[in-house]
Enzyme design. Structure first.
Site, PDB file in Angstrom:
ATOM      1  CG  LEU A  96      69.213  18.104 -31.702  1.00 29.29           C
ATOM      2  CD1 LEU A  96      69.662  16.691 -32.065  1.00 29.29           C
ATOM      3  CD2 LEU A  96      68.313  18.682 -32.802  1.00 29.29           C
ATOM      4  CG  HIS A 112      82.262  17.341 -26.012  1.00 27.01           C
ATOM      5  ND1 HIS A 112      81.673  18.544 -26.352  1.00 27.01           N
ATOM      6  CD2 HIS A 112      83.123  17.621 -24.987  1.00 27.01           C
ATOM      7  CE1 HIS A 112      82.141  19.496 -25.559  1.00 27.01           C
ATOM      8  NE2 HIS A 112      83.023  18.962 -24.725  1.00 27.01           N
ATOM      9  CG  ASP A 153      78.446  17.968 -24.353  1.00 25.22           C
ATOM     10  OD1 ASP A 153      78.221  17.455 -25.462  1.00 25.22           O
ATOM     11  OD2 ASP A 153      78.883  19.129 -24.224  1.00 25.22           O
ATOM     12  CD  GLU A 180      96.161  15.742 -37.422  1.00 27.58           C
ATOM     13  OE1 GLU A 180      96.230  16.531 -38.367  1.00 27.58           O
ATOM     14  OE2 GLU A 180      97.143  15.492 -36.681  1.00 27.58           O
TER      15      GLU A 180
HETATM   16  C1  GAR Z   1      84.829  18.939 -33.735  1.00 26.46           C
HETATM   17  O1  GAR Z   1      85.996  19.166 -33.000  1.00 26.46           O
HETATM   18  C2  GAR Z   1      83.728  18.429 -32.837  1.00 26.46           C
HETATM   19  O2  GAR Z   1      84.171  17.568 -31.841  1.00 26.46           O
HETATM   20  C3  GAR Z   1      83.245  19.729 -32.236  1.00 26.46           C
HETATM   21  O3  GAR Z   1      83.253  20.635 -33.321  1.00 26.46           O
HETATM   22  C4  GAR Z   1      84.252  20.258 -34.259  1.00 26.46           C
HETATM   23  C5  GAR Z   1      83.620  20.116 -35.636  1.00 26.46           C
HETATM   24  O4  GAR Z   1      84.586  19.872 -36.613  1.00 26.46           O
HETATM   25  N1  GAR Z   1      81.936  19.563 -31.664  1.00 26.46           N
HETATM   26  C6  GAR Z   1      81.553  20.182 -30.550  1.00 26.46           C
HETATM   27  O5  GAR Z   1      82.251  20.994 -29.967  1.00 26.46           O
HETATM   28  C7  GAR Z   1      80.161  19.825 -30.059  1.00 26.46           C
HETATM   29  N2  GAR Z   1      79.993  20.195 -28.704  1.00 26.46           N
HETATM   30  P1  GAR Z   1      84.202  19.206 -38.021  1.00 26.46           P
HETATM   31  O6  GAR Z   1      83.046  19.991 -38.621  1.00 26.46           O
HETATM   32  O7  GAR Z   1      85.455  19.369 -38.838  1.00 26.46           O
HETATM   33  O8  GAR Z   1      83.849  17.773 -37.782  1.00 26.46           O
END
Ligand code: GAR
Length: 210
Positions: A96, A112, A153, A180
């Site tokens: 964003l 993150h 971040d 998890e």
């Molecule tokens: C998650 O691991 C989240 O932390 C990561 O993407 C995945 C989404 O999984 N986000 C990033 O990497 C952002 N920089 P989800 O759609 O199953 O929640």
């Protein structure tokens, strides 16, 4: 009871969204309620999760918007129309703009999948984060929930949780363990902490004005 209205922004599977929905149902989140899900992809499974739980949802694809500004305008409109007070980025794969986040100071949080400041910033998302952690050879990784500011971040850290890395890990096995044991635990807890703070601030603001 008055609750902070939360929007969850997603792009993919939505397992973190599911952890928030579950936490709302179990009472871990009690100061906030998920009022809206916004997806940057029309085909994200996260939208099914919103539908299954009777949560209002909409897809805003950047491609069909034509520009970042229009993409953000559409999201902003949806947030305003739904009276949103807190935005949770849960696997939202779009950065964003500084202009957008400055309007939501301390009102956007993000999860993150690493221990910030390791393996974060532009280009580090999803499996790439775990690939980088394995390549570096760290023995501990984890997840971070932080406020979102104009630096990818880079905002203030709210909660972190560490997770061990095992010898035979692949990016996929590591991602699963981090989700998890860390993400699905700290994201709902952080959402509750910030929702409670917003609620308190709102109440004291109301009192001061009387
Ligand atoms: C998650 O691991 C989240 O932390 C990561 O993407 C995945 C989404 O999984 N986000 C990033 O990497 C952002 N920089 P989800 O759609 O199953 O929640």
């Amino acid at each position: 009871m008055l609750k902070t209205k939360i929007a969850v922004l997603v792009s993919g599977g939505g397992t973190n969204l599911q952890s928030l929905i579950d936490a709302q149902q179990s009472g871990i989140i009690k100061s906030g309620e998920i009022a809206l899900v916004v997806s940057s992809s029309e085909t994200a499974y996260a939208l099914e999760r919103a539908k299954n739980h009777g949560i209002a949802y909409l897809a805003v694809s950047k491609k069909s918007c034509g520009s970042q500004a229009e993409f953000e305008n559409k999201i902003q409109r949806a947030l305003t129309e739904n009276g949103i007070q807190l935005v949770v980025l849960a696997g939202f794969m779009s950065i964003l703009s500084a202009d957008f986040v400055s309007k939501w100071e301390k009102r956007i949080i993000n999860v993150h999948p690493s221990l910030i400041p390791s393996f974060c910033g532009e280009g580090y998302y999803g499996l790439r984060v775990h690939e980088a952690a394995l390549k570096y050879g760290v023995k501990l990784t984890g997840a971070t929930v932080h406020f979102v500011n104009e630096i990818p971040d880079g905002g203030e850290i709210i909660l972190q949780k560490s997770v061990p890395v095992y010898k035979n890990d692949t990016p996929e096995t590591l991602q699963k363990r981090v989700m998890e044991r860390a993400e699905w635990k700290i994201l709902p807890r952080a959402a509750e902490l910030v929702s409670r703070k917003i609620l308190k601030e709102g109440i004291s603001y109301g009192l001061q004005r009387k």
